[in-house]
Motif scaffolding. Structure first.
Motif, PDB file in Angstrom:
ATOM      1  N   ASP A  60       0.842  -1.199   0.000  1.00 34.08           N
ATOM      2  CA  ASP A  60       0.000   0.000   0.000  1.00 34.08           C
ATOM      3  C   ASP A  60       0.878   1.250   0.000  1.00 34.08           C
ATOM      4  OD1 ASP A  60      -2.258  -1.583   0.106  1.00 34.08           O
ATOM      5  OD2 ASP A  60      -2.418  -1.472   2.295  1.00 34.08           O
ATOM      6  N   PHE A  61       0.476   2.233  -0.795  1.00 29.49           N
ATOM      7  CA  PHE A  61       1.149   3.533  -0.811  1.00 29.49           C
ATOM      8  C   PHE A  61       0.145   4.607  -0.401  1.00 29.49           C
ATOM      9  CE2 PHE A  61       3.658   1.118  -3.924  1.00 29.49           C
ATOM     10  CZ  PHE A  61       4.950   1.407  -3.511  1.00 29.49           C
ATOM     11  N   GLN A  62       0.625   5.608   0.320  1.00 29.89           N
ATOM     12  CA  GLN A  62      -0.194   6.758   0.665  1.00 29.89           C
ATOM     13  C   GLN A  62       0.117   7.920  -0.276  1.00 29.89           C
ATOM     14  OE1 GLN A  62      -2.649   6.390   2.952  1.00 29.89           O
ATOM     15  NE2 GLN A  62      -1.877   4.272   3.013  1.00 29.89           N
ATOM     16  N   GLU A  63      -0.762   8.897  -0.296  1.00 27.92           N
ATOM     17  CA  GLU A  63      -0.553  10.082  -1.129  1.00 27.92           C
ATOM     18  C   GLU A  63       0.785  10.739  -0.792  1.00 27.92           C
ATOM     19  OE1 GLU A  63      -2.710  14.374  -2.182  1.00 27.92           O
ATOM     20  OE2 GLU A  63      -3.750  12.866  -0.970  1.00 27.92           O
ATOM     21  N   GLU A  64       1.549  11.089  -1.834  1.00 30.97           N
ATOM     22  CA  GLU A  64       2.869  11.725  -1.758  1.00 30.97           C
ATOM     23  C   GLU A  64       3.976  10.764  -1.342  1.00 30.97           C
ATOM     24  OE1 GLU A  64       2.814  15.358   0.445  1.00 30.97           O
ATOM     25  OE2 GLU A  64       1.389  16.324  -0.908  1.00 30.97           O
ATOM     26  N   ASP A  65       3.671   9.478  -1.184  1.00 27.26           N
ATOM     27  CA  ASP A  65       4.736   8.502  -0.932  1.00 27.26           C
ATOM     28  C   ASP A  65       5.630   8.358  -2.163  1.00 27.26           C
ATOM     29  OD1 ASP A  65       3.955   7.913   1.614  1.00 27.26           O
ATOM     30  OD2 ASP A  65       3.174   5.899   1.181  1.00 27.26           O
ATOM     31  N   LEU A  66       6.905   8.066  -1.903  1.00 31.13           N
ATOM     32  CA  LEU A  66       7.814   7.725  -2.992  1.00 31.13           C
ATOM     33  C   LEU A  66       7.489   6.312  -3.464  1.00 31.13           C
ATOM     34  CD1 LEU A  66      10.378   8.273  -4.745  1.00 31.13           C
ATOM     35  CD2 LEU A  66      11.706   7.256  -2.876  1.00 31.13           C
ATOM     36  N   VAL A  67       7.099   6.183  -4.728  1.00 36.00           N
ATOM     37  CA  VAL A  67       6.758   4.881  -5.297  1.00 36.00           C
ATOM     38  C   VAL A  67       7.977   4.249  -5.951  1.00 36.00           C
ATOM     39  CG1 VAL A  67       5.316   3.698  -7.020  1.00 36.00           C
ATOM     40  CG2 VAL A  67       4.351   5.563  -5.642  1.00 36.00           C
TER      41      VAL A  67
END
Length: 482
Positions: A60-67
């Motif tokens: 899971d990634f959150q908003e503004e996370d580095l993908v």
């Protein structure tokens, strides 16, 4: 008359093998290894029969996370940008000092104002540059060229470039020292010995114009003609040359390693046998990129009528053939002959046309002037005595970034959406040429990671017209709704 390349016929079987799309299993194995090597455990690349490769979230990634931070396979700074940004030719971080960055830019701009040809002699990748510059000790600015740039005091540009002047607060923005090319050319400079060695081993040793490169004078002259043609027509040819050079060098290393291994097992036997599997293995990183012939996939310019499309595409093929002939004259090797066919060359350039991401690195010069403007009033007033003439002379271009183009293997697998869940975005800490992908919204594990190839704010018809150049019709939720 349509151009013909003899290697297209002579090496037809090998060319077909090189251009054969990798199997789903080959794709999975390659990218699993690549993702693991780069510690990208949050992503997975899967093959779909309908849309080809795709990148999916493995967490899971959150908003503004580095993908993703994706290291390029090959990249190059635009020739037109080299006078504005002095960067490492391998990782593309800025090098030298704030003073050198500013002084060099002002010096080259003064040459441009005097004589365009004089500027080309200093910055052109096909010449032994005088300033491109620079081991700082090698740079000596002529007073007639740089001492009276606008309101800048006499000798200030020279002092900036030669280390004779330290600007206030510039030590707040330290840059790596300048390392010269191993082969002695004055076209490429680096931020460290390791970057110089990595670039040399990966591709530059075959493309170096320096006298210590090991190439003959004839080969260096031929290479200079290739570089000049590329910078005058389309610098995407320089990227294609890097792909070929990289593949040739990797092929040679693989063959040598195998030869040494076989010698240990067969000390009295003569080593023989086909070497093409080594070429296939060396080519593997580029086999993963989606490709079409450049002259078939390049977008039709707005000023070219539809009735002239066939003629335009033939001109692009002729241009690629001319570039290829110049490159062959410089670095051709019979063992890797298929790489020098027009069919392979056209597909390499087409891969860049379809998969490239802009290479952008923010300028520390911009950060420096912003820092000065944010100082307390008294300190700013004192610093401004030195910096104001420089800023006024640089004008609106003081903030120009390093700009180029590059091929990023993981990023190239990301599919388009007009409502993407990520974007390419450089954060304050991202100071090199790697691609940085940031989440625009929360992304769930198993969800496809998408980006936008175009301006997603365009009207539906304009978006579809722009995407036609990529060879597909978008059916993302936004397009289906509209």
């Amino acid at each position: 008359m349509e151009v013909q390349c003899s290697l297209d016929v002579r090496c037809a079987e090998q060319i077909a093998a090189l251009l054969r799309p990798p199997s789903p299993q080959e794709i999975q194995d390659y990218f699993e290894h690549l993702l693991a090597a780069r510690n990208c455990h949050g992503l997975k690349i899967k093959q779909s029969g309908e849309i080809g490769k795709g990148v999916y979230a493995n967490m899971d990634f959150q908003e503004e996370d580095l993908v993703l931070k994706d290291q390029m396979l090959v990249g190059a700074q635009h020739f037109s940008n080299k006078a504005e940004a002095f960067v490492c030719s391998h990782c593309f971080c800025y090098i030298g000092s704030i003073e050198l960055q500013i002084g060099r830019r002002l010096y080259l701009r003064s040459l441009k104002n005097q004589d365009t040809e004089d500027l080309k002699d200093h910055v052109h990748t096909s010449n032994q540059s005088k300033v491109l510059e620079s081991n700082v000790a090698d740079v000596h600015v002529q007073k007639s060229a740089g001492s009276s740039t606008g309101a800048i005091p006499e000798g200030m540009v020279e002092a900036l470039m030669n280390g004779g002047l330290t600007l206030p607060y510039s030590k707040e923005f330290p840059l790596p020292p300048v390392f010269s090319c191993i082969g002695g050319c004055r076209e490429e400079y680096y931020c460290s010995k390791s970057c110089a060695e990595a670039d040399w081993e990966s591709c530059h040793s075959l493309l170096c114009l320096g006298k210590e490169s090991g190439g003959s004078g004839t080969c260096r002259e031929a290479l200079a003609r290739f570089c000049e043609h590329a910078t005058e027509t389309n610098d995407i040819f320089l990227l294609a040359a890097k792909v070929i050079s990289s593949t040739v060098l990797k092929y040679q290393n693989l063959k040598t390693a195998n030869h040494e291994c076989q010698k240990k097992k067969m000390k009295t036997s003569e080593i023989s046998g086909p070497n093409f599997p080594f070429l296939l293995e060396a080519w593997k990183p580029f086999s993963m990129g989606y490709k079409q012939r450049w002259w078939d996939c390049v977008a039709l310019p707005d000023d070219v009528e539809c009735s002239e499309e066939t003629s335009f595409r033939m001109q692009m093929k002729d241009l690629a053939f001319k570039s290829l002939q110049l490159l062959k004259a410089a670095i051709f090797t019979e063992e890797c002959a298929p790489l020098f066919s027009l069919e392979i060359y056209g597909h390499i350039i087409g891969m860049f046309e379809l998969n490239n991401l802009d290479l952008v690195v923010a300028s520390p010069v911009e950060d420096y002037f912003i820092y000065i403007s944010d100082l307390p009033p008294l300190e700013m007033e004192e610093a401004d005595k030195f910096t104001r003439p420089l800023l006024d002379t640089l004008g609106d271009d003081y903030a120009v970034s390093c700009e180029g183009t590059a091929f990023f293997p993981i990023h190239s697998c990301m599919n388009h959406s007009c409502c993407p869940n990520t974007k390419a975005f450089k954060r304050d800490e991202d100071r090199d040429g790697q691609a940085t992908i940031i989440a625009l919204r929360p992304i769930s594990r198993g969800e496809e990671v998408t980006i936008s190839y175009i301006d997603e704010d365009l009207p539906y018809e304009d978006r579809q017209a722009s995407l036609a150049d990529y060879g597909f019709q978008c059916k993302c939720p936004k397009c289906l709704e509209e």
